[in-house]
Every structure is written in structure tokens, then in C-alpha cells.
Design an enzyme around this catalytic site. Sequence first.
Site, mmCIF file in Angstrom:
data_model
loop_
_atom_site.group_PDB
_atom_site.id
_atom_site.type_symbol
_atom_site.label_atom_id
_atom_site.label_comp_id
_atom_site.label_asym_id
_atom_site.label_seq_id
_atom_site.Cartn_x
_atom_site.Cartn_y
_atom_site.Cartn_z
ATOM 1 N N PHE A 67 51.817 -26.829 62.088
ATOM 2 C CA PHE A 67 50.626 -26.100 62.528
ATOM 3 C C PHE A 67 49.400 -27.009 62.429
ATOM 4 C CE2 PHE A 67 47.040 -23.187 61.998
ATOM 5 C CZ PHE A 67 47.242 -22.330 63.059
ATOM 6 N N ARG A 116 43.147 -45.551 56.779
ATOM 7 C CA ARG A 116 42.514 -44.249 56.679
ATOM 8 C C ARG A 116 43.525 -43.165 57.043
ATOM 9 N NH1 ARG A 116 39.401 -46.818 54.292
ATOM 10 N NH2 ARG A 116 37.133 -47.047 54.624
ATOM 11 N N SER A 137 33.734 -31.732 57.438
ATOM 12 C CA SER A 137 34.177 -32.763 56.484
ATOM 13 C C SER A 137 34.718 -33.963 57.249
ATOM 14 C CB SER A 137 35.266 -32.178 55.562
ATOM 15 O OG SER A 137 35.628 -33.108 54.563
ATOM 16 N N GLY A 195 34.882 -37.074 56.749
ATOM 17 C CA GLY A 195 35.584 -38.145 56.051
ATOM 18 C C GLY A 195 37.077 -37.932 55.982
ATOM 19 N N GLU A 231 50.226 -12.672 62.326
ATOM 20 C CA GLU A 231 49.763 -13.980 61.875
ATOM 21 C C GLU A 231 49.494 -13.999 60.371
ATOM 22 O OE1 GLU A 231 46.416 -15.123 64.238
ATOM 23 O OE2 GLU A 231 47.503 -14.938 66.139
#
Length: 377
Positions: A195, A218, A301, A303, A331
Site C-alpha cells: 500500500f 537516502r 516531512s 526529509g 477500509e
Amino acid sequence: MADIFIYGTLMHQPLLRVVLGAGFDVVEQIAARLPGWRVEAVPGEVYPMVRADAEAEAHGLLLRGLTEVALARADFYEGLDNYGYLRKPVVVQTEDGPAEATVYVPLSQDGVSAGDWNLAAWAEKWGELSTLAAEEVMWWMGRATTAEVGRRYGVICTRAQARLNALEEAPTTLRRRAREGDVRVNALRRPYAEFFAVEELELSHVRFDGGESGPIQRAAFVSADAATVLPYDPKRDRVMLVEQMRPGPLARGDAQPWVLEPIAGRVDPGESPEECAHREAMEEAGLVLERLIPTGGYYPSPGAKTEYLYGFIGLADLHDDAAGLGGVAGEGEDIRAHVVSFDAAMALLESGEINVGTTVASLLHLAARRDGLRGQS
């Protein structure tokens, strides 16, 4: 060598280039017709199939001179579908006469037709997205089975929608304006892809001092884009907040994993952020929004996460019975809506009970616009 008659999405040239890889540059494409077959849309899907019809004729392209590698790539891509496609020998008609070929047909032709399929209409709405999705699909060739990739195709398309959204022009008045080649991804790994996905990158980029960075490792948590909407009733000066248990705080070890948020949800393939906001308001709270006020988009976010959020304030009638339970049971959603005064919401923000970034940003945007909205009501 092998020849294939194509009749559907593969006729979109950018998609075909991705699927065939280097084989695209050597294959010959010839206009052709397949008598006795009809191209039909598949109910609930964006792709077509061919169905036997003695009085019809399917128009498409004959791909001549496919290499074995290109043929294997085409088989991999066509094998993703839940219907299960195989190549059937056929004879197609060209300007130079009949020619032997194979065509992808579904193992089962049961079901209801959704009418004739139109390539131009499909390409306008789905062409770019399908091409971006195919890039991830074909990356998995040799790394996962067609069944595994096929099961993930829906979320692959959702990630493709996010990449398509990311192509939109953005202002660069203060920050560096990136040029082609400024960032180079030298290696890409996907150790997890369901997902959500995780991508590990080995990259290099130009530095502010004019030099170049060395190889940098990274990782990014890859998810869909999402829309958030804070419902607000300017006449009653009320907001709606939704409450649910979230796995992020739970995994962090937070003793209070139930949080207060704006209505939010992922932007589905082919859906605009505005359409997403209206849909999620109905799904999560049974709420019809009168008007959306954009509050900007942002990375919460950058990073570590690819997620990009489109923020909205949604003007709505928040009467005394507007709060209640909601969510899509299929769901696993269990959502409770609260309707509180603007001042009460700001008090929750001040006390720290509201501790979710999207809620903080939404309330601060509302605070800046509140007087103007109340003056219009």
C-alpha cells in the site's frame, strides 16, 4: 522474432516505449485490422479487451520485428490484468494483405460490455498516468511475478498520480531552480512495496558552492498525494474535527493513539484534489461541502516522505446533528466526527490535545481567514 497485433492502451506511443524498452526503436508498426473481433471497454476499468464478434472489425497496429526481450516485456505487462491475458494466433489485414500475428485476449470473455473503447478519450485522461505507472511496473520485471505486481497495480497507479501532480510548475523565486542533471539517481532499490513503498536511492547532486556532492545514500517513504479539508460553518462559527486511531502514534509508543484531524484522504488515480476533498467529506462524515477554499499545498516531512498534501477549508452547514460516526467499513475506518466552536478548537490546539500537523495548519489558516468568511455569511 514475433509479431503482435495491439488494439488498446499499448497503441499510446509513450506507454509502448516504456513497455518495450530498447525494443521500441527497432520494431516496425503497421496499421492493421482484425476481422471478427470488437474492441470493448471493460466495466469499471480504464483498459479495453477484444471480444469475438463476427460482424465487427478491430483496428490497431501490427508490431513486426519484436526482439525476444521486447516480447517478454510485453507479455509481462499484459499479464498483470486480473482477467489473465494470453496471446492467441490470428490473421490480420494490412495494406499489403493478410499477415499472421498473435493478439492478447482475456482467458474469459464473460461479463457485460461497457461499450466501444476510444483511444483518444483514454489517452487524454489516462495516458500520462498509465505511462508513469508502467515505469514502475516494468522496473519490477525480473524482481517480482506478474501476479504480485498485478495485485499492487492499483497503488502503483496512485503513486503515479502523485508523480503526475508533481510535474506541475511551482514557484522558484528564492530557492534554487533545478535544471536537468542537477540531481542524478545512480541506483534505485525498492525493498518494500505494498500500500506504501520504500525507495532506497544512491544519488549525487550539484552543491550550492558549484561543486558536486559525492554519492549519497537516502531513503524515502513513498505514498500517495492527499487532500485535507477542515469543515467550517461561518454562520455558527463552528468547525468539524474527526477522530480516529492512527498507526503512526501507536508505532511511536504514544499512549494516546487517537488523534483529532481534518477530514483527509488520498488522491485516487484520475481524481483532482478538490474531488478527493468532497468525496472524503461524504465518506468520513456524511457531509456535503458548499465550497472549498484552498489553503495551499505542502510536504509535511520532506526529509523522509514523498507525501504531498493539498489543504482546504470546506464551508458547510454544521448543525447540531452534524457530528456522528463515519468511515468506510471495508477500509477498516472507524471515525468519530466532533463539531466544536472555533474558540474550543483553538483551545485544544493551545493545550496540545491537537497534535497533528494538518490540524494545526488548517486551524491557523482558518484563523487568518475567519473574519472575512464570517463577514460573507
